[in-house]
Design an enzyme around this catalytic site. Sequence first.
Site, short mmCIF file in Angstrom:
data_model
loop_
_atom_site.label_atom_id
_atom_site.label_comp_id
_atom_site.label_asym_id
_atom_site.label_seq_id
_atom_site.Cartn_x
_atom_site.Cartn_y
_atom_site.Cartn_z
N GLU A 85 0.90 -1.16 0.00
CA GLU A 85 0.00 0.00 0.00
C GLU A 85 0.93 1.20 0.00
OE1 GLU A 85 -3.24 0.26 -0.21
OE2 GLU A 85 -3.65 -1.89 -0.18
N THR A 134 11.39 3.15 0.47
CA THR A 134 11.21 4.56 0.16
C THR A 134 12.10 5.45 1.03
OG1 THR A 134 9.58 6.34 0.41
CG2 THR A 134 9.22 4.42 1.74
N ASP A 135 12.36 6.67 0.57
CA ASP A 135 13.11 7.61 1.40
C ASP A 135 12.30 8.10 2.60
OD1 ASP A 135 11.29 9.23 0.04
OD2 ASP A 135 12.77 10.62 -0.78
N GLU A 136 10.97 7.86 2.56
CA GLU A 136 10.11 8.41 3.61
C GLU A 136 10.39 7.80 4.98
OE1 GLU A 136 6.07 9.15 2.42
OE2 GLU A 136 6.61 9.20 0.31
N TYR A 183 2.08 5.07 6.62
CA TYR A 183 2.72 4.46 5.46
C TYR A 183 4.20 4.24 5.70
CZ TYR A 183 5.21 4.39 0.96
OH TYR A 183 6.08 4.09 -0.06
N LYS A 187 6.44 0.82 6.11
CA LYS A 187 7.57 0.50 5.23
C LYS A 187 8.84 0.31 6.06
CE LYS A 187 7.90 0.31 1.28
NZ LYS A 187 7.68 -0.82 0.31
P1 NAD Z 1 1.37 1.26 -6.41
O1 NAD Z 1 0.39 1.57 -5.31
O2 NAD Z 1 1.21 1.93 -7.72
O3 NAD Z 1 1.36 -0.32 -6.70
C1 NAD Z 1 1.32 -1.27 -5.68
C2 NAD Z 1 1.01 -2.62 -6.29
O4 NAD Z 1 1.01 -3.60 -5.23
C3 NAD Z 1 -0.37 -2.69 -6.96
O5 NAD Z 1 -0.28 -3.35 -8.19
C4 NAD Z 1 -1.21 -3.51 -5.97
O6 NAD Z 1 -2.23 -4.26 -6.59
C5 NAD Z 1 -0.15 -4.41 -5.35
N1 NAD Z 1 -0.54 -4.88 -4.01
C6 NAD Z 1 -0.99 -4.12 -2.98
N2 NAD Z 1 -1.28 -4.92 -1.93
C7 NAD Z 1 -0.98 -6.19 -2.31
C8 NAD Z 1 -1.06 -7.46 -1.66
N3 NAD Z 1 -1.52 -7.56 -0.41
N4 NAD Z 1 -0.66 -8.55 -2.33
C9 NAD Z 1 -0.20 -8.46 -3.62
N5 NAD Z 1 -0.14 -7.29 -4.29
C10 NAD Z 1 -0.52 -6.17 -3.64
O7 NAD Z 1 2.80 1.51 -5.78
P2 NAD Z 1 4.13 2.08 -6.45
O8 NAD Z 1 4.09 3.55 -6.39
O9 NAD Z 1 4.36 1.40 -7.74
O10 NAD Z 1 5.21 1.60 -5.38
C11 NAD Z 1 5.80 0.31 -5.49
C12 NAD Z 1 6.78 0.12 -4.36
O11 NAD Z 1 7.78 1.12 -4.41
C13 NAD Z 1 6.17 0.22 -2.97
O12 NAD Z 1 6.75 -0.75 -2.14
C14 NAD Z 1 6.52 1.62 -2.51
O13 NAD Z 1 6.61 1.69 -1.10
C15 NAD Z 1 7.87 1.81 -3.18
N6 NAD Z 1 8.23 3.21 -3.50
C16 NAD Z 1 7.37 4.01 -4.20
C17 NAD Z 1 7.76 5.31 -4.54
C18 NAD Z 1 6.84 6.22 -5.33
O14 NAD Z 1 7.17 7.39 -5.53
N7 NAD Z 1 5.73 5.74 -5.87
C19 NAD Z 1 9.00 5.79 -4.14
C20 NAD Z 1 9.87 4.93 -3.44
C21 NAD Z 1 9.47 3.65 -3.13
P1 TYD Z 2 2.29 12.36 -3.13
O1 TYD Z 2 2.30 12.26 -4.62
O2 TYD Z 2 1.09 11.86 -2.38
O3 TYD Z 2 3.64 11.66 -2.61
P2 TYD Z 2 4.31 11.62 -1.11
O4 TYD Z 2 3.30 12.04 -0.12
O5 TYD Z 2 4.65 10.17 -0.98
O6 TYD Z 2 5.50 12.51 -1.18
O7 TYD Z 2 2.50 13.89 -2.73
C1 TYD Z 2 3.61 14.63 -3.17
C2 TYD Z 2 3.56 15.99 -2.50
O8 TYD Z 2 2.42 16.71 -2.99
C3 TYD Z 2 3.38 15.92 -0.98
O9 TYD Z 2 4.13 16.97 -0.37
C4 TYD Z 2 1.90 16.14 -0.78
C5 TYD Z 2 1.52 17.06 -1.93
N1 TYD Z 2 0.14 16.90 -2.46
C6 TYD Z 2 -0.69 18.02 -2.60
O10 TYD Z 2 -0.30 19.17 -2.29
N2 TYD Z 2 -1.94 17.83 -3.10
C7 TYD Z 2 -2.42 16.60 -3.47
O11 TYD Z 2 -3.59 16.49 -3.90
C8 TYD Z 2 -1.55 15.47 -3.32
C9 TYD Z 2 -2.02 14.10 -3.71
C10 TYD Z 2 -0.28 15.68 -2.82
#
Ligand code: NAD
Ligand code: TYD
Length: 377
Positions: A85, A134-136, A183, A187
Amino acid sequence: MKNIVITGGAGFIGSHVVRLFVNKYPEYNIINLDKLTYAGNLANLKDIENKPNYKFVKMDICDFEAFYQLMQDEKIDGIIHLAAESHVDRSIKDPFTFARTNVMGTLSLLQAAKLYWESLPEKYEGKRFYHISTDEVYGALEMTHPEGVEPPFTTTASSTEHHLAYGTEFFYETTKYNPHSPYSAAKASSDHFVRAYHDTYGMPTIVTNCSNNYGPYQFPEKLIPLFINNIRHRKPLPVYGKGENVRDWLYVEDHARAIDIIFHNGKIAETYNIGGFNEWKNIDLIKVMIKTVDRLLGNPEGSSEELITYVTDRAGHDLRYAIDSTKLQKELGWEPSLQFEEGIEKTVRWYLDNQEWMDNITSGEYEKYYEEMYKGR
Ligand code: NAD
Ligand code: TYD
């Protein structure tokens, strides 16, 4: 390594990783394991779904028995774990789902992999459990700056290149974990379990922590696709707080390339930070998006700025993220391929050219969710 499971392969980043591996390694069997939650979408992989080295398995990562069976049936050598998630706002509303999937799901995969690999004559030889984080998890950075210098300022403090930064501190691989949102707490917990499986059982694990990704196929609850879509529909752009928060953005294909390099050449038990030294204040990024969308749609320049709507800030909103990826750049030779302006242009074009993809996702259930999420903000 031959048989590789990529979890979360139907999501945003996962679909780029699956595509890269399926196209680049015809000799590997790539299994995309995904539960297909709201964020999973097989339309993200239409172009490779019929390749002979690709298979989709619908499974919940929390289903230990099913995954243990899959490990045995498919003789899995490598796991690249992205399923999670992933949206902070959802985690604030529903933290339990985040603990279940991100913590218990990861633990379930680790334990199944351990049992299977330990049962083999070669044990952990040639095996890999690669966890994407993630960096978070590092928390939030301050906007500190040298006296008399206003951010953003040019710095060489933490990289080989000059870049603009909003502070003097960065996230390093050695930075202590300090997560603030449900979140990032979930993580962080999963990262600890992965490292514990190396330290306790000798499992060959790797963890990487990446900055914010952007690009095609991102679910439109995240800032960039949400705002591109709202501009197209002339809907309000909900900017949290004053729009002063800083995020460090990386094009998703650059992340996928880093994952490929680290999966193959990264050192066991190491952590690598992934990021492009690309910090943006939300409001400045939003203005770049507006300019780009307006230009590509033929609207008068900047006319969509009137859609900017300042709304109640996110609870516990982290001020600044900034990744130092010097270790990855120096040790494994990775570097980002795109300048941000190029990446944003490419991304905006993709969403405008793929409106059907967006419309399919944003109709029905998601519309209800979105209205609920922004009610009273
Ligand atoms: P996303 O939400 O787009 O995709 C998540 C995927 O995981 C989906 O396809 C969903 O169906 C699947 N999933 C969720 N729960 C599941 C479960 N219980 N069993 C099997 N599959 C399940 O996420 P994303 O943005 O592609 O991120 C992917 C990974 O990278 C995550 O672990 C996230 O923490 C990490 N990450 C994301 C970012 C970002 O900017 N999006 C940055 C750094 C790290
Ligand atoms: P987001 O894409 O949700 O990524 P993360 O919270 O993981 O960094 O948000 C990026 C930045 O944008 C974050 O500082 C929250 C802000 N944000 C808004 O200002 N409005 C929005 O509707 C959303 C989704 C995010």
